[in-house]
Design a protein around this motif. Structure first.
Motif, PDB file in Angstrom:
ATOM      1  N   TRP A  66     -18.881  -5.543   9.125  1.00 43.66           N
ATOM      2  CA  TRP A  66     -20.117  -6.167   9.048  1.00 43.66           C
ATOM      3  C   TRP A  66     -20.015  -7.749   9.110  1.00 43.66           C
ATOM      4  O   TRP A  66     -20.844  -8.514   9.487  1.00 43.66           O
ATOM      5  CB  TRP A  66     -21.251  -5.801   7.929  1.00 43.66           C
ATOM      6  CG  TRP A  66     -20.690  -6.070   6.736  1.00 43.66           C
ATOM      7  CD1 TRP A  66     -19.966  -5.480   5.835  1.00 43.66           C
ATOM      8  CD2 TRP A  66     -20.838  -7.531   5.861  1.00 43.66           C
ATOM      9  NE1 TRP A  66     -19.640  -5.853   4.719  1.00 43.66           N
ATOM     10  CE2 TRP A  66     -20.064  -7.098   4.776  1.00 43.66           C
ATOM     11  CE3 TRP A  66     -21.589  -8.530   5.991  1.00 43.66           C
ATOM     12  CZ2 TRP A  66     -19.973  -8.063   3.651  1.00 43.66           C
ATOM     13  CZ3 TRP A  66     -21.473  -9.334   5.182  1.00 43.66           C
ATOM     14  CH2 TRP A  66     -20.882  -9.515   4.019  1.00 43.66           C
ATOM     15  N   LEU A 146     -21.344  -7.507  17.502  1.00 45.86           N
ATOM     16  CA  LEU A 146     -22.580  -6.936  16.995  1.00 45.86           C
ATOM     17  C   LEU A 146     -22.796  -5.548  17.126  1.00 45.86           C
ATOM     18  O   LEU A 146     -22.351  -5.119  18.456  1.00 45.86           O
ATOM     19  CB  LEU A 146     -23.553  -7.658  17.324  1.00 45.86           C
ATOM     20  CG  LEU A 146     -23.540  -9.490  17.175  1.00 45.86           C
ATOM     21  CD1 LEU A 146     -24.559  -9.992  17.949  1.00 45.86           C
ATOM     22  CD2 LEU A 146     -23.836  -9.545  15.718  1.00 45.86           C
ATOM     23  N   ASP A 148     -24.307  -2.466  19.300  1.00 42.40           N
ATOM     24  CA  ASP A 148     -25.054  -2.140  20.450  1.00 42.40           C
ATOM     25  C   ASP A 148     -26.122  -1.572  20.174  1.00 42.40           C
ATOM     26  O   ASP A 148     -26.134  -0.102  20.463  1.00 42.40           O
ATOM     27  CB  ASP A 148     -24.203  -1.892  21.620  1.00 42.40           C
ATOM     28  CG  ASP A 148     -24.787  -1.648  22.958  1.00 42.40           C
ATOM     29  OD1 ASP A 148     -26.091  -2.682  22.850  1.00 42.40           O
ATOM     30  OD2 ASP A 148     -24.446  -1.065  23.909  1.00 42.40           O
ATOM     31  N   ALA A 149     -27.036  -1.942  19.507  1.00 46.43           N
ATOM     32  CA  ALA A 149     -28.282  -1.147  19.125  1.00 46.43           C
ATOM     33  C   ALA A 149     -29.753  -1.760  19.642  1.00 46.43           C
ATOM     34  O   ALA A 149     -29.815  -2.818  20.068  1.00 46.43           O
ATOM     35  CB  ALA A 149     -28.529  -1.090  17.320  1.00 46.43           C
ATOM     36  N   THR A 150     -30.267  -0.512  20.073  1.00 49.52           N
ATOM     37  CA  THR A 150     -31.677  -0.984  20.529  1.00 49.52           C
ATOM     38  C   THR A 150     -32.764  -0.981  19.459  1.00 49.52           C
ATOM     39  O   THR A 150     -32.869  -0.117  18.792  1.00 49.52           O
ATOM     40  CB  THR A 150     -32.156  -0.184  21.480  1.00 49.52           C
ATOM     41  OG1 THR A 150     -31.189  -0.225  22.707  1.00 49.52           O
ATOM     42  CG2 THR A 150     -33.443  -0.490  22.294  1.00 49.52           C
ATOM     43  N   LEU A 151     -33.294  -1.972  19.328  1.00 49.37           N
ATOM     44  CA  LEU A 151     -34.161  -2.144  17.960  1.00 49.37           C
ATOM     45  C   LEU A 151     -35.498  -1.331  18.105  1.00 49.37           C
ATOM     46  O   LEU A 151     -35.917  -0.395  17.557  1.00 49.37           O
ATOM     47  CB  LEU A 151     -34.528  -3.229  17.602  1.00 49.37           C
ATOM     48  CG  LEU A 151     -33.488  -4.444  16.883  1.00 49.37           C
ATOM     49  CD1 LEU A 151     -33.881  -5.690  16.485  1.00 49.37           C
ATOM     50  CD2 LEU A 151     -32.711  -3.245  15.753  1.00 49.37           C
ATOM     51  N   LYS A 160     -33.081  -5.403  22.345  1.00 50.31           N
ATOM     52  CA  LYS A 160     -31.681  -5.057  21.820  1.00 50.31           C
ATOM     53  C   LYS A 160     -31.396  -6.051  20.749  1.00 50.31           C
ATOM     54  O   LYS A 160     -31.973  -7.317  20.494  1.00 50.31           O
ATOM     55  CB  LYS A 160     -30.710  -5.500  22.927  1.00 50.31           C
ATOM     56  CG  LYS A 160     -30.567  -4.418  23.952  1.00 50.31           C
ATOM     57  CD  LYS A 160     -29.162  -4.121  24.471  1.00 50.31           C
ATOM     58  CE  LYS A 160     -29.113  -2.699  25.396  1.00 50.31           C
ATOM     59  NZ  LYS A 160     -28.691  -3.203  26.735  1.00 50.31           N
ATOM     60  N   LEU A 161     -30.610  -5.691  19.731  1.00 52.18           N
ATOM     61  CA  LEU A 161     -30.254  -6.447  18.579  1.00 52.18           C
ATOM     62  C   LEU A 161     -29.544  -7.633  18.973  1.00 52.18           C
ATOM     63  O   LEU A 161     -30.040  -8.665  18.525  1.00 52.18           O
ATOM     64  CB  LEU A 161     -29.214  -5.819  17.829  1.00 52.18           C
ATOM     65  CG  LEU A 161     -28.824  -6.218  16.405  1.00 52.18           C
ATOM     66  CD1 LEU A 161     -29.943  -6.532  15.623  1.00 52.18           C
ATOM     67  CD2 LEU A 161     -27.648  -5.495  15.818  1.00 52.18           C
ATOM     68  N   ASP A 163     -30.244  -9.673  21.749  1.00 51.53           N
ATOM     69  CA  ASP A 163     -31.335 -10.530  22.167  1.00 51.53           C
ATOM     70  C   ASP A 163     -31.895 -10.985  21.080  1.00 51.53           C
ATOM     71  O   ASP A 163     -32.204 -12.283  20.678  1.00 51.53           O
ATOM     72  CB  ASP A 163     -32.277  -9.808  23.001  1.00 51.53           C
ATOM     73  CG  ASP A 163     -31.471  -9.727  24.103  1.00 51.53           C
ATOM     74  OD1 ASP A 163     -30.723 -10.478  24.868  1.00 51.53           O
ATOM     75  OD2 ASP A 163     -31.560  -8.563  24.783  1.00 51.53           O
ATOM     76  N   VAL A 164     -32.220 -10.394  19.920  1.00 52.81           N
ATOM     77  CA  VAL A 164     -32.909 -10.712  18.845  1.00 52.81           C
ATOM     78  C   VAL A 164     -32.083 -11.687  17.949  1.00 52.81           C
ATOM     79  O   VAL A 164     -32.562 -12.655  17.585  1.00 52.81           O
ATOM     80  CB  VAL A 164     -33.486  -9.518  17.883  1.00 52.81           C
ATOM     81  CG1 VAL A 164     -34.002  -9.842  16.677  1.00 52.81           C
ATOM     82  CG2 VAL A 164     -34.271  -8.608  18.607  1.00 52.81           C
ATOM     83  N   LEU A 165     -30.865 -11.220  17.790  1.00 52.65           N
ATOM     84  CA  LEU A 165     -29.941 -12.140  16.975  1.00 52.65           C
ATOM     85  C   LEU A 165     -29.833 -13.515  17.734  1.00 52.65           C
ATOM     86  O   LEU A 165     -30.014 -14.452  17.144  1.00 52.65           O
ATOM     87  CB  LEU A 165     -28.720 -11.557  16.778  1.00 52.65           C
ATOM     88  CG  LEU A 165     -28.831 -10.592  15.704  1.00 52.65           C
ATOM     89  CD1 LEU A 165     -27.428  -9.909  15.120  1.00 52.65           C
ATOM     90  CD2 LEU A 165     -28.906 -11.393  14.324  1.00 52.65           C
ATOM     91  N   LYS A 232     -23.919 -12.196  24.108  1.00 55.16           N
ATOM     92  CA  LYS A 232     -24.697 -11.795  25.077  1.00 55.16           C
ATOM     93  C   LYS A 232     -24.106 -11.228  26.393  1.00 55.16           C
ATOM     94  O   LYS A 232     -24.287 -10.364  26.877  1.00 55.16           O
ATOM     95  CB  LYS A 232     -25.765 -12.813  25.359  1.00 55.16           C
ATOM     96  CG  LYS A 232     -27.104 -12.405  25.982  1.00 55.16           C
ATOM     97  CD  LYS A 232     -28.336 -12.973  25.900  1.00 55.16           C
ATOM     98  CE  LYS A 232     -29.464 -12.597  26.873  1.00 55.16           C
ATOM     99  NZ  LYS A 232     -29.545 -11.240  27.133  1.00 55.16           N
TER     100      LYS A 232
END
Lengths: 317, 370
Positions: A66, A146, A148-151, A160-161, A163-165, A232
């Motif tokens: 992490w 990071l 590869d999760a879809t929030l 996607k995580l 993009d949010v980050l 990204k």
């Protein structure tokens, strides 16, 4: 509708990256009144240093721990900050009172130097110890640090995580800068130097230190943008590839469009450029995305040369 | 009484006609002679490799000397010179390729030295120069409102727009049958795209390159020595003072732009028809523009012979240093930075090669009369 929202989100993500780079351009221009052409290359280095750090520290492949992403991000920011300091000290400070055209040529020289040194083949004894530096001419793929999760999903748009980050970190850094420039004593010194260096010096401000600090802050932000861009869009082109130069240029366009020398203008300009580029690419023709941006620049320069949020200045004789 | 003596004094001051005429035409004759010498004697003697090198040098000299008119004389800063080169090259390429197809049904070179093909080529060079000049006017106009760094940015952006637009063109060229059917203005849509405009006839020879080198040098030298050219220099030295002296600074800037663009267009046309080069958008990106800037800055901003000399050196350097080719750009970049730190006016500054004390002494010893 899905397409609209998707484009909107990508536009904000790309735009916030532009804004981060544009801040460095605009701060340096505000204080020294010259285009730091080498700033786009700091962004490139941010991405490549992130890649090299991730590869050297063994985060490539598998699930990275992490702390990988923050560690690489901070490492890259620190190294690029150091680079910004060095460049200002060695190349720009001796030219403080030189004609602006000379400083501009120096900046182009520094830019070419960073790009072309960056793509030399790695030094042998460093490479043997697992550190590929310089980066060589092969394109590389940034390891995903990071997950590869879809929030969540909104009307078919996957948020996607990454993009949010990207958006989150970019806005957090911009908020931090806003506080730094408008809320601290150092920020007041920066604004004072930008307003009038001579008077600022008379008021007891160490102008050289403020300028150094400005370069460091700008480089740190560019490095962060480099890391986020690499996460990204993970395929990294070789350091002197024209995509990097174009990205840097478009970020500068963002600074000009927003009103050069204006910190809030750079943020607004970055977002606007990101929107123009991605909406143009999605709804008109994807190949001409650079053309939209540069056309916008020319239009802004012709109609409102001081930029959207800039103040018109009268040139004194 | 007084007026008569004034006329006499004027007559006494008027230089004799014949020597003046000879002196005026001497550079033309010398340059023309050198061109023919290069084409008919030196070229065949040194073989194709060195001939190509000589042509590359000539093209870069045109590029550097013309950019010097904007960056050196007028003190503006253009870093999109390769964009004009591309416009000239593609215009000329369309003229010779499609012109050749419709005239002779083939895009191969027609006729020998000064044959119909070469005349078409000469025409294409001029049209290429004209097209680039037109674009130079369009780019120059908005730049009136911009100062140094903004102008640099606009020229760079313009160069990129040209490159991107060329990349979007179709890579399948028109055939001879199609050519008769389609209207002329659709020709620029099919010029090779990202792959490059291949199949152009190789018309470029030492004669044509050095003919245009001579033209560029003559125009540049005459400009620098003329009162019109001094207006350019005054814009560079102090725009406000120049304006106060009644010089239309904006018009001068646009003229410098148009002139430089025209020659860059011709350089592009020569480049397009050279053996061993392909006219593709990658070759004419900002790397090429930067190379031209490096030549002008290192040679001395405002020095014609300096820019020319730098063009020669920078063309030859990669050939000489093939083993360390990777370091070439690094060395240029360092040279640029170091030059700005120690000698910001470039090696020669505003001076020409023969203004140097050493060269002057040599000339005086050799010529005596000077």
């Amino acid at each position: 509708m899905t397409r609209l929202l998707q484009t909107l989100m990508d536009g904000v993500a790309v735009g916030s990256l532009y804004a981060l780079i544009a801040l460095g351009y605009t701060m340096v221009y505000g204080i020294l009144k010259f285009i730091n052409f080498a700033h786009g290359d700091v962004f490139m280095l941010g991405a490549w240093v992130s890649f090299t750090l991730a590869a050297t520290l063994g985060f490539a492949g598998g699930a990275p721990p992490w702390f990988a992403a923050p560690l690489v991000l901070l490492g890259s920011m620190a190294l690029c900050g150091l680079l910004g300091f060095t460049v200002e000290r060695l190349a720009y400070r001796p030219l403080r009172n030189a004609p602006r055209i000379n400083v501009l040529i120096t900046a182009i020289g520094v830019s070419l130097f960073i790009e072309n040194t960056g793509q030399l083949e790695p030094i042998g004894w460093l490479a043997e110890r697992g550190l590929a530096f310089p980066f060589g001419t092969r394109p590389q793929r940034m390891p995903a640090l990071l997950p590869d999760a879809t929030l969540f999903e909104v009307v078919g748009v996957q948020v996607k995580l990454v993009d949010v980050l990207v958006i989150g970190i970019a806005f957090a850094l911009m908020g931090l800068l806003q506080w730094l420039v408008f809320g601290t004593k150092l920020g007041r010194a920066m604004r004072a130097v930008s307003h009038d260096p001579k008077t600022a010096a008379l008021m007891g401000i160490d102008v050289d230190r403020v300028i150094s600090f400005t370069f460091v802050v700008g480089s740190v932000l560019a490095a962060a943008a480099g890391f986020l861009a690499a996460e990204k869009y993970p395929s990294l082109n070789q350091p002197a590839h024209s995509t990097w130069i174009l990205l840097g240029l478009k970020a500068f366009v963002a600074a000009v469009v927003g009103g050069i020398g204006n910190v809030r203008g750079a943020m607004a300009g970055g977002l606007l450029i990101g929107m123009v580029e991605l909406f143009g690419a999605a709804y008109l023709s994807p190949q001409l995305r650079d053309v939209y941006v540069f056309s916008l620049l020319i239009v802004v320069l012709l109609v409102k040369p001081e930029g959207l949020l800039g103040k018109a200045t009268v040139e004194k004789v | 009484m007084a007026s008569a003596s004034l006329q006499e004094r004027a007559r006494a001051l008027t230089p004799p006609a014949l020597p003046t005429l000879v002196r005026a035409w001497l550079p033309v004759l010398v340059l023309g002679g050198l061109t023919l010498l290069l084409h008919f004697v030196v070229g065949p003697a040194v073989g194709p490799y060195y001939s190509k090198l000589l042509m590359d040098i000539g093209i870069n000299v045109i590029l550097a000397v013309s950019l010097n008119i904007v960056n050196g004389f007028t003190g503006q800063f253009s870093i999109g010179h390769a964009g004009f080169m591309a416009v000239g090259g593609y215009t000329a390429g369309m003229v010779t390729y499609y012109g050749g197809l419709s005239l002779w049904g083939s895009s191969l070179p027609q006729g020998g030295f000064l044959g119909p093909g070469e005349l078409l080529f000469a025409l294409s060079c001029l049209l290429g120069g004209l097209a680039a000049a037109g674009l130079g006017y369009i780019v120059g106009l908005p730049s009136l409102r911009l100062r140094g760094d903004y102008l640099a940015l606009v020229t760079l952006g313009f160069g990129e727009i040209v490159r991107v637009l060329v990349q979007q063109t179709d890579d399948v060229l028109f055939s001879a049958e199609e050519l008769a059917a389609v209207p002329v203005w659709t020709l620029p849509t099919k010029v090779g795209g990202a792959l490059g405009f291949t199949g152009l006839p190789f018309y470029t020879s030492l004669f044509w390159v050095y003919l245009f080198v001579s033209l560029t040098l003559l125009v540049a030298f005459r400009l620098k020595a003329s009162s019109h050219g001094r207006a350019y220099l005054s814009v560079r030295e102090d725009e406000i003072a120049a304006e106060a002296m009644g010089i239309p600074t904006t018009r001068i800037k646009v003229r410098a732009f148009v002139l430089a663009a025209a020659f860059a267009g011709i350089a592009g046309a020569l480049f397009a028809h050279e053996v061993g080069t392909t006219l593709n958008p990658r070759e004419l990106g900002f790397q090429k523009s930067f190379e031209a800037v490096i030549m002008v800055v290192l040679g001395g901003m405002g020095s014609i012979s300096g820019a020319g000399l730098a063009a020669v050196v920078i063309t030859l350097l990669p050939e000489a240093l093939r083993s360390v080719a990777d370091y070439r750009m690094v060395v240029y970049a360092l040279a640029l930075v170091v030059m700005m730190l120690v000698r910001p006016q470039g090696l020669l500054g505003l001076h020409e090669l023969w203004d140097l004390p050493l060269v002057r002494r040599l000339l005086r010893r050799g010529g005596g009369a000077r």
